[in-house]
Design an enzyme around this catalytic site. Structure first.
Site, PDB file in Angstrom:
ATOM      1  N   TYR A 238       0.935  -1.229   0.021  1.00 11.72           N
ATOM      2  CA  TYR A 238      -0.061  -0.063   0.068  1.00 11.72           C
ATOM      3  C   TYR A 238       0.841   1.306  -0.099  1.00 11.72           C
ATOM      4  O   TYR A 238       2.087   1.044   0.421  1.00 11.72           O
ATOM      5  CB  TYR A 238      -0.948   0.219   1.270  1.00 11.72           C
ATOM      6  CG  TYR A 238      -0.377  -0.034   2.633  1.00 11.72           C
ATOM      7  CD1 TYR A 238      -0.069   1.196   3.233  1.00 11.72           C
ATOM      8  CD2 TYR A 238      -0.023  -1.246   3.189  1.00 11.72           C
ATOM      9  CE1 TYR A 238       0.431   1.090   4.596  1.00 11.72           C
ATOM     10  CE2 TYR A 238       0.539  -1.526   4.322  1.00 11.72           C
ATOM     11  CZ  TYR A 238       0.882  -0.388   5.176  1.00 11.72           C
ATOM     12  OH  TYR A 238       1.335  -0.356   6.266  1.00 11.72           O
ATOM     13  N   HIS A 286       6.356  -0.463   1.612  1.00 15.81           N
ATOM     14  CA  HIS A 286       6.010   0.324   0.302  1.00 15.81           C
ATOM     15  C   HIS A 286       7.109   0.545  -0.872  1.00 15.81           C
ATOM     16  O   HIS A 286       8.372  -0.129  -0.685  1.00 15.81           O
ATOM     17  CB  HIS A 286       5.979   1.890   0.776  1.00 15.81           C
ATOM     18  CG  HIS A 286       5.372   1.960   1.961  1.00 15.81           C
ATOM     19  ND1 HIS A 286       4.175   1.539   2.254  1.00 15.81           N
ATOM     20  CD2 HIS A 286       5.586   2.375   3.307  1.00 15.81           C
ATOM     21  CE1 HIS A 286       3.496   1.977   3.360  1.00 15.81           C
ATOM     22  NE2 HIS A 286       4.612   2.217   4.144  1.00 15.81           N
TER      23      HIS A 286
END
Ligand code: C5P
Length: 313
Positions: A238, A286
């Protein structure tokens, strides 16, 4: 008595004077003409030109939750997998309903308009801010957005002193002053419940306020999904807080300048305010490399200005 030719001359002269007067009035100047046909009142606006960028921005859902907005179930279903949220959509909606019994029913920010010109500094927490002397430049912006444990005390010369907005979630929360907007990035329902608890008076003793309740804004989980899919092409588990803040700033600002983004020499997301202990952190869940590439692309397309700081660490 004036002759006919004389009268015509007087009329033509008066018309010329009027025309010159009108054309030299501020509102008739060339720059004002461009401003009137532009999406904001700045010299250059984010959404002008570049159709790809216009499309990217116009495809966004509402960036913030509000009393009337309902997050679509599809967006909720994506969001609940970010941090293994087990509770159902109905529980999420009830929680959101309860939040807006306390917080402003609509987020406290000025919607974009041709008369708005808001400059923003988005300040990430990179170690490249150390020794940068960006402080005065950052403070010069209308809006200064900081995040997580990013602090100013002791680092004023490099990061400035002004914070109009502070992005956080419970694990990264700090106490804010009365004039700073708390921007909650909720990653699970517990984060929303934490916000509720933080502003609910306790039976025994006064409530410990972390911010001004009238300045609370809550990111729409659907906006996270949009950034993950439309901006990052689903790379990474995400988007990082910093990257989502940058995407969010495109909806709050007309000019965006970016500070404090970029890994250290070993590819770790280090911080300007502490020594990195976990040398294998890299960029966590990430896609730091992809996010940074996109930030550089935005800079090259002149959508933002990226201030790279000092890459000495
Ligand atoms: O580490 P933290 O999440 O608090 O940092 C805020 C944001 O700043 C990150 O989510 C990331 O987008 C950005 N950052 C960066 N380079 C670093 C540290 C942080 O780009 N070295």
């Amino acid at each position: 008595m004036l002759s006919t030719i004389g009268k015509i001359w007087v009329v033509v002269t008066l018309l010329c004077i009027t025309a010159i007067g009108l054309l030299t009035r501020p509102s008739w100047s060339l720059s004002a003409f461009y401003r009137e046909s532009s999406s904001c009142a700045c010299r250059k606006c984010l959404t002008d030109g570049d159709p790809w960028f216009g499309e990217l921005i116009s495809g966004a859902p509402k960036p913030f939750l509000s009393r009337k907005y309902v997050t679509p179930e599809g967006a909720f279903n994506w969001w609940k997998h970010v941090q293994n949220e087990g509770r159902p959509y109905s529980f999420f909606n009830t929680t959101v309903h309860n939040l807006f019994q306390i917080f402003p029913p609509t987020p406290p920010f000025i919607e974009s308009s041709p008369s708005r010109c808001i400059t923003c500094a988005v300040v990430g927490n990179s170690g490249n801010l150390k020794g940068s002397h960006y402080g005065a430049l950052i403070d010069y912006h209308d809006i200064v957005i900081r995040m997580n444990r990013g602090r100013t005390k002791g680092y004023e010369e490099d990061v400035g002193t002004k914070t109009t907005h502070h992005v956080m979630y419970p694990e990264s929360a700090i106490n804010l002053g009365n004039t700073t907007h708390l921007v909650l990035f909720p990653f699970k329902i517990n984060d929303l419940l934490w916000l509720l608890r933080s502003f609910t008076p306790r039976e025994n003793g006064p409530v410990k306020t972390i911010a001004n309740k009238d300045l609370v804004m809550i990111l729409n989980p659907g906006f996270m999904k949009y950034v993950h899919e439309n901006w990052l092409g689903k790379k990474g588990r995400y988007p990082s807080t910093g990257f989502m803040t940058l995407a969010l700033s495109m909806h709050m600002c007309d000019e965006v300048n970016v500070f404090g983004f970029g890994a250290d020499r070993d590819g770790n997301w280090n911080h300007y305010f502490e020594v990195l202990r976990n040398k294998n952190y890299r960029t966590g869940p990430h896609s730091g490399t992809h996010e940074y590439e996109l930030i550089q692309q935005l800079h090259e397309h002149k959508k933002i200005q990226l201030f790279r700081g000092c890459r000495s660490q």
